[in-house]
Design a protein around this motif. Sequence first.
Motif, PDB file in Angstrom:
ATOM      1  N   GLY A 113       2.308 -65.490  27.458  1.00 42.30           N
ATOM      2  CA  GLY A 113       0.969 -65.915  27.824  1.00 42.30           C
ATOM      3  C   GLY A 113       0.465 -67.002  26.883  1.00 42.30           C
ATOM      4  N   GLY A 114      -0.575 -67.669  27.282  1.00 39.07           N
ATOM      5  CA  GLY A 114      -1.168 -68.679  26.420  1.00 39.07           C
ATOM      6  C   GLY A 114      -0.509 -70.036  26.534  1.00 39.07           C
ATOM      7  N   ALA A 115      -0.901 -70.918  25.628  1.00 39.07           N
ATOM      8  CA  ALA A 115      -0.481 -72.319  25.698  1.00 39.07           C
ATOM      9  C   ALA A 115       1.016 -72.506  25.497  1.00 39.07           C
ATOM     10  CB  ALA A 115      -1.255 -73.137  24.659  1.00 39.07           C
ATOM     11  N   LEU A 249      -0.509 -66.242  17.082  1.00 38.39           N
ATOM     12  CA  LEU A 249       0.223 -65.902  18.305  1.00 38.39           C
ATOM     13  C   LEU A 249      -0.164 -64.535  18.854  1.00 38.39           C
ATOM     14  CD1 LEU A 249       3.758 -67.228  17.250  1.00 38.39           C
ATOM     15  CD2 LEU A 249       2.138 -68.306  18.828  1.00 38.39           C
ATOM     16  N   GLY A 250      -1.191 -63.910  18.255  1.00 37.91           N
ATOM     17  CA  GLY A 250      -1.703 -62.651  18.775  1.00 37.91           C
ATOM     18  C   GLY A 250      -1.099 -61.400  18.180  1.00 37.91           C
ATOM     19  N   VAL A 251      -0.291 -61.539  17.128  1.00 36.82           N
ATOM     20  CA  VAL A 251       0.363 -60.378  16.511  1.00 36.82           C
ATOM     21  C   VAL A 251      -0.631 -59.629  15.630  1.00 36.82           C
ATOM     22  CG1 VAL A 251       2.129 -59.706  14.815  1.00 36.82           C
ATOM     23  CG2 VAL A 251       2.658 -61.386  16.610  1.00 36.82           C
ATOM     24  N   LYS A 252      -0.512 -58.303  15.644  1.00 41.08           N
ATOM     25  CA  LYS A 252      -1.317 -57.441  14.780  1.00 41.08           C
ATOM     26  C   LYS A 252      -0.399 -56.732  13.797  1.00 41.08           C
ATOM     27  CE  LYS A 252      -4.794 -56.691  18.388  1.00 41.08           C
ATOM     28  NZ  LYS A 252      -5.482 -55.686  19.247  1.00 41.08           N
ATOM     29  N   PHE A 253      -0.659 -56.896  12.508  1.00 38.39           N
ATOM     30  CA  PHE A 253       0.162 -56.268  11.472  1.00 38.39           C
ATOM     31  C   PHE A 253      -0.438 -54.922  11.084  1.00 38.39           C
ATOM     32  CE2 PHE A 253       1.390 -60.667  11.182  1.00 38.39           C
ATOM     33  CZ  PHE A 253       2.719 -60.638  10.788  1.00 38.39           C
ATOM     34  N   PRO A 254       0.367 -53.847  11.150  1.00 43.46           N
ATOM     35  CA  PRO A 254      -0.156 -52.521  10.821  1.00 43.46           C
ATOM     36  C   PRO A 254      -0.244 -52.253   9.318  1.00 43.46           C
ATOM     37  CG  PRO A 254       2.144 -52.357  11.450  1.00 43.46           C
ATOM     38  CD  PRO A 254       1.744 -53.790  11.641  1.00 43.46           C
ATOM     39  N   ILE A 255       0.388 -53.108   8.508  1.00 44.68           N
ATOM     40  CA  ILE A 255       0.343 -52.960   7.047  1.00 44.68           C
ATOM     41  C   ILE A 255       0.072 -54.328   6.445  1.00 44.68           C
ATOM     42  CG2 ILE A 255       1.911 -50.973   6.990  1.00 44.68           C
ATOM     43  CD1 ILE A 255       4.138 -52.908   6.142  1.00 44.68           C
ATOM     44  N   ASP A 256      -0.269 -54.348   5.126  1.00 46.43           N
ATOM     45  CA  ASP A 256      -0.506 -55.643   4.490  1.00 46.43           C
ATOM     46  C   ASP A 256       0.741 -56.091   3.737  1.00 46.43           C
ATOM     47  OD1 ASP A 256      -0.430 -54.306   1.997  1.00 46.43           O
ATOM     48  OD2 ASP A 256      -2.608 -54.179   1.866  1.00 46.43           O
ATOM     49  N   VAL A 257       0.693 -57.303   3.228  1.00 45.07           N
ATOM     50  CA  VAL A 257       1.852 -57.921   2.596  1.00 45.07           C
ATOM     51  C   VAL A 257       2.353 -57.109   1.404  1.00 45.07           C
ATOM     52  CG1 VAL A 257       2.559 -59.919   1.226  1.00 45.07           C
ATOM     53  CG2 VAL A 257       1.397 -60.271   3.393  1.00 45.07           C
TER      54      VAL A 257
END
Length: 326
Positions: A113-115, A249-257
Amino acid sequence: MKICIFGAGAIGGYMGVKLARAGADVSLVARGPHLAAMQANGLRLIEEDGETRVDVTASDNPEDLGVQDYVIVTLKAHSVPPVVPKMQPLIGDNTTIVSGVNGVPWWYFHKHGGALEGTRLESVDPGNAQWDGFGPDRVLGCVVYPAAEVTEPGVIRHIEGNRFSLGEPDGEKSERAMALSKALSSAGLKAPVRPRLRDEIWVKLWGNLSFNPISALTHATLDILCTDPGTRAVARGMMLEAQEIAEKLGVKFPIDVDRRIDGGAAVGEHRTSMLQDLTMERPMEIDALVTSVQELGRLTDTPTPTIDIVLALVRQRARVAGLYGA
């Protein structure tokens, strides 16, 4: 259900033994001494709780195996485009290609989806070999978590993990995804079907993007690389650049770096796959793990200064060793 594992090395062999032991109609494509050993003596799997040996159908010629319901690709990413023509005898009208390959997958923008919908990634699919040779509608994504190694031809040692997360590019819980999940689960493997597989792809890629090239350049194991202030800072910089790209790009990270880096440190004295490839003089998996993220940075107008530097260095290191490009 006919399942072919194309590239039955450590991970493919591990999966193959599990499926064969559960009575699945599974065949393996391999080559060299490993194939010869499997054909002569079967395939042996060493696990923490014991050993298993199974007779397997194995060949280096896909024409011997015929059309399959699922072809699970477990090769290194750079090894796939050249063998797409060879794989065609396995592919019929209803064959699903399961992409169990590290890095940014060639199908990433199919049904995204998207551009950028339908965008093809030259870094992981040069000349559109897979897009045109398989067709993106055939693909079922897979994030591979187990660690294993071929200790000698025909012998696989399982190190840890048994999860193979599956996902359709559009997030649907399709009939074909659920059927494969059931077959893998029946073999004692975890195979959840994820509606947002790209999120998992990026969490794994975070580590592969950074830990692999840094380890190849320094020869440090994960425990050192992730705790030394200097190398940890470089890995963190690469991850933050990747996170900015992925979130666009719409990604959701469940943890931090920092949790992701701490997870790498907890693995201990582990030599990454790229460092192993360098020391064993095997082609290095640079493009799928690092160049692809640089390419996505360009596509999303995201600066990647740390990634650019590390990529330039690891490419040169690999070229000097004769393990990358010209």
